[in-house]
Motif scaffolding. Structure first.
Motif, PDB file in Angstrom:
ATOM      1  N   ALA A   1     -10.124  -5.035 -36.945  1.00 15.91           N
ATOM      2  CA  ALA A   1      -9.187  -6.108 -37.281  1.00 15.91           C
ATOM      3  C   ALA A   1      -9.088  -7.073 -36.110  1.00 15.91           C
ATOM      4  N   ASP A   2      -9.137  -8.346 -36.381  1.00 17.30           N
ATOM      5  CA  ASP A   2      -9.063  -9.348 -35.323  1.00 17.30           C
ATOM      6  C   ASP A   2      -7.644  -9.836 -35.104  1.00 17.30           C
ATOM      7  N   THR A   3      -6.787  -9.683 -36.091  1.00 18.00           N
ATOM      8  CA  THR A   3      -5.393 -10.098 -35.968  1.00 18.00           C
ATOM      9  C   THR A   3      -4.491  -8.943 -36.346  1.00 18.00           C
ATOM     10  N   PHE A   4      -3.301  -8.889 -35.759  1.00 18.48           N
ATOM     11  CA  PHE A   4      -2.363  -7.802 -36.022  1.00 18.48           C
ATOM     12  C   PHE A   4      -1.574  -8.073 -37.299  1.00 18.48           C
ATOM     13  N   VAL A   5      -1.382  -7.017 -38.068  1.00 16.35           N
ATOM     14  CA  VAL A   5      -0.618  -7.098 -39.314  1.00 16.35           C
ATOM     15  C   VAL A   5       0.729  -6.405 -39.166  1.00 16.35           C
ATOM     16  N   TYR A   6       0.770  -5.331 -38.405  1.00 19.28           N
ATOM     17  CA  TYR A   6       1.975  -4.514 -38.281  1.00 19.28           C
ATOM     18  C   TYR A   6       2.469  -4.491 -36.830  1.00 19.28           C
ATOM     19  N   ASP A   7       3.794  -4.476 -36.662  1.00 17.38           N
ATOM     20  CA  ASP A   7       4.363  -4.303 -35.321  1.00 17.38           C
ATOM     21  C   ASP A   7       4.197  -2.856 -34.860  1.00 17.38           C
ATOM     22  N   ILE A   8       4.805  -1.944 -35.609  1.00 20.19           N
ATOM     23  CA  ILE A   8       4.810  -0.527 -35.248  1.00 20.19           C
ATOM     24  C   ILE A   8       4.416   0.284 -36.472  1.00 20.19           C
ATOM     25  N   SER A   9       3.435   1.165 -36.330  1.00 19.14           N
ATOM     26  CA  SER A   9       2.979   1.977 -37.465  1.00 19.14           C
ATOM     27  C   SER A   9       2.961   3.451 -37.100  1.00 19.14           C
ATOM     28  N   MET A  10       3.262   4.271 -38.080  1.00 15.30           N
ATOM     29  CA  MET A  10       3.081   5.713 -37.951  1.00 15.30           C
ATOM     30  C   MET A  10       2.393   6.229 -39.200  1.00 15.30           C
ATOM     31  N   VAL A  11       1.270   6.908 -39.029  1.00 14.43           N
ATOM     32  CA  VAL A  11       0.586   7.560 -40.134  1.00 14.43           C
ATOM     33  C   VAL A  11       0.923   9.037 -40.059  1.00 14.43           C
ATOM     34  N   GLY A  12       1.643   9.541 -41.049  1.00 13.44           N
ATOM     35  CA  GLY A  12       2.028  10.951 -41.024  1.00 13.44           C
ATOM     36  C   GLY A  12       3.216  11.211 -41.920  1.00 13.44           C
ATOM     37  N   ARG A  13       3.435  12.480 -42.191  1.00 11.85           N
ATOM     38  CA  ARG A  13       4.503  12.896 -43.094  1.00 11.85           C
ATOM     39  C   ARG A  13       5.850  12.947 -42.384  1.00 11.85           C
ATOM     40  N   LEU A  14       6.916  12.831 -43.167  1.00 10.78           N
ATOM     41  CA  LEU A  14       8.267  12.932 -42.629  1.00 10.78           C
ATOM     42  C   LEU A  14       8.866  14.324 -42.799  1.00 10.78           C
ATOM     43  N   TYR A  15       8.168  15.221 -43.520  1.00 14.28           N
ATOM     44  CA  TYR A  15       8.573  16.627 -43.680  1.00 14.28           C
ATOM     45  C   TYR A  15      10.020  16.771 -44.158  1.00 14.28           C
ATOM     46  N   GLN A  16      10.338  16.152 -45.271  1.00 14.68           N
ATOM     47  CA  GLN A  16      11.705  16.182 -45.776  1.00 14.68           C
ATOM     48  C   GLN A  16      11.954  17.364 -46.715  1.00 14.68           C
ATOM     49  N   ASN A  17      13.185  17.822 -46.750  1.00 14.91           N
ATOM     50  CA  ASN A  17      13.768  18.700 -47.775  1.00 14.91           C
ATOM     51  C   ASN A  17      13.397  20.181 -47.689  1.00 14.91           C
ATOM     52  N   GLU A  18      12.294  20.572 -47.082  1.00 18.14           N
ATOM     53  CA  GLU A  18      11.887  21.975 -47.091  1.00 18.14           C
ATOM     54  C   GLU A  18      12.910  22.859 -46.388  1.00 18.14           C
ATOM     55  N   PHE A  19      13.387  22.424 -45.240  1.00 17.23           N
ATOM     56  CA  PHE A  19      14.343  23.216 -44.471  1.00 17.23           C
ATOM     57  C   PHE A  19      15.629  23.437 -45.265  1.00 17.23           C
ATOM     58  N   SER A  20      16.158  22.380 -45.852  1.00 19.64           N
ATOM     59  CA  SER A  20      17.404  22.494 -46.631  1.00 19.64           C
ATOM     60  C   SER A  20      17.251  23.471 -47.786  1.00 19.64           C
ATOM     61  N   TYR A  21      16.081  23.458 -48.419  1.00 17.63           N
ATOM     62  CA  TYR A  21      15.833  24.370 -49.539  1.00 17.63           C
ATOM     63  C   TYR A  21      15.909  25.817 -49.092  1.00 17.63           C
ATOM     64  N   TYR A  22      15.256  26.142 -47.991  1.00 16.52           N
ATOM     65  CA  TYR A  22      15.245  27.524 -47.516  1.00 16.52           C
ATOM     66  C   TYR A  22      16.596  27.954 -46.962  1.00 16.52           C
ATOM     67  N   MET A  23      17.347  27.030 -46.384  1.00 17.84           N
ATOM     68  CA  MET A  23      18.654  27.369 -45.821  1.00 17.84           C
ATOM     69  C   MET A  23      19.720  27.553 -46.899  1.00 17.84           C
ATOM     70  N   SER A  24      19.491  27.015 -48.081  1.00 16.16           N
ATOM     71  CA  SER A  24      20.522  27.038 -49.122  1.00 16.16           C
ATOM     72  C   SER A  24      20.887  28.448 -49.562  1.00 16.16           C
ATOM     73  N   ALA A  25      19.996  29.412 -49.369  1.00 14.91           N
ATOM     74  CA  ALA A  25      20.280  30.795 -49.783  1.00 14.91           C
ATOM     75  C   ALA A  25      21.030  31.591 -48.725  1.00 14.91           C
ATOM     76  N   LEU A  26      21.232  31.007 -47.541  1.00 12.28           N
ATOM     77  CA  LEU A  26      21.863  31.740 -46.439  1.00 12.28           C
ATOM     78  C   LEU A  26      23.344  31.405 -46.332  1.00 12.28           C
ATOM     79  N   PRO A  27      24.159  32.347 -45.849  1.00 11.46           N
ATOM     80  CA  PRO A  27      25.579  32.050 -45.625  1.00 11.46           C
ATOM     81  C   PRO A  27      25.746  31.030 -44.510  1.00 11.46           C
TER      82      PRO A  27
END
Length: 245
Positions: free
Chosen positions: A11-37
């Motif tokens: 690319a010769d010109t910039f399109v984005y200021d700041i980029s991140m390629v990757g997952r945000l890993y949402q919701n899995e922790f809350s799901y597993y914790m829901s069964a615990l006191p």
């Protein structure tokens, strides 16, 4: 290791200021914790808090003793009528992903005040109202264009990667992308920090670095080019195989 693209910039010109390629890993922790006191959920929150404050040391596996795993599996078996359980390695990976998710959220939230933030991960987080969310990009064609078209590429390594550097660092640098990454002990073995890549040790440093390099294009391009030249000399597949053999 990264295959190096041709000398011609993607690319010769910039399109984005700041980029991140990757997952945000949402919701899995809350799901597993829901069964615990509640008090057990509080203990796990304490583990996550401790890990986030000590980024130079991976605490989670040592804190997950056999007694802890046995105790929470009793709750899982009761909640699932004997059908569900979790192993120590699975639990450690779950917590590592949650720490990484929180670090990435905090980083993207802070950076939203420095410039336009773009996330290529196939998911959205409603809390990041100022961020732009895009589908996950193809490794061989889409990612190189994002890396080369971004003023700043952000890498936040998954917490459970205890040693070594993730491939993403080499991918970004191999596309002449400017990289800001969280610190890893092995980074100086491959690149000169602040001369070939930029690294932060504490999350609080990240926004200051981003603001500086967004407004200093010549310095940003110089560091990206330095990193690229180091990579094509020392970190290609051919160079690695010659060293191994």
């Amino acid at each position: 290791l990264a295959s190096v693209p041709s000398e011609k910039k993607i690319a010769d010109t910039f399109v984005y200021d700041i980029s991140m390629v990757g997952r945000l890993y949402q919701n899995e922790f809350s799901y597993y914790m829901s069964a615990l006191p509640e008090y057990k959920r509080g203990w796990f929150e304490g583990v996550l808090s401790a890990q986030m404050k000590v980024s130079s040391c991976y605490l989670i596996p040592e804190l997950l003793t056999d007694e802890v795993i046995s105790d929470i599996n009793e709750d899982y078996r009761r909640a699932s009528k004997g059908k569900a359980s979790i192993g120590k390695r699975e639990c450690a990976f779950l917590l590592a992903r949650e720490v990484t998710a929180r670090e990435r959220f905090l980083a993207l939230s802070m950076l939203s005040g420095a410039g336009e933030v773009h996330v290529f991960g196939g998911g959205e987080d409603e809390r990041l109202a100022k961020a732009w969310f895009h589908p996950y990009v193809d490794y061989e064609t889409g990612m190189p264009r994002v890396f080369a078209s971004s003023k700043i590429n952000l890498n936040i390594t998954l917490q459970c990667i205890r040693t070594g550097l993730p491939l993403r660092i080499f991918d970004i640098v191999g596309c002449r992308g400017f990289l800001i990454t969280n610190w890893r002990e092995e980074l100086p073995e491959c690149f000169t920090p602040m001369e070939e890549v930029v690294a932060y040790q504490e999350l609080g440093e990240l926004k200051e670095l981003a603001v500086f390099y967004l407004s200093h294009e010549e310095e940003r391009r110089r560091i990206a080019e330095n990193g690229y030249q180091r990579l094509i000399k020392e970190h290609t597949i051919r160079a690695r195989l010659e060293k191994i053999l």
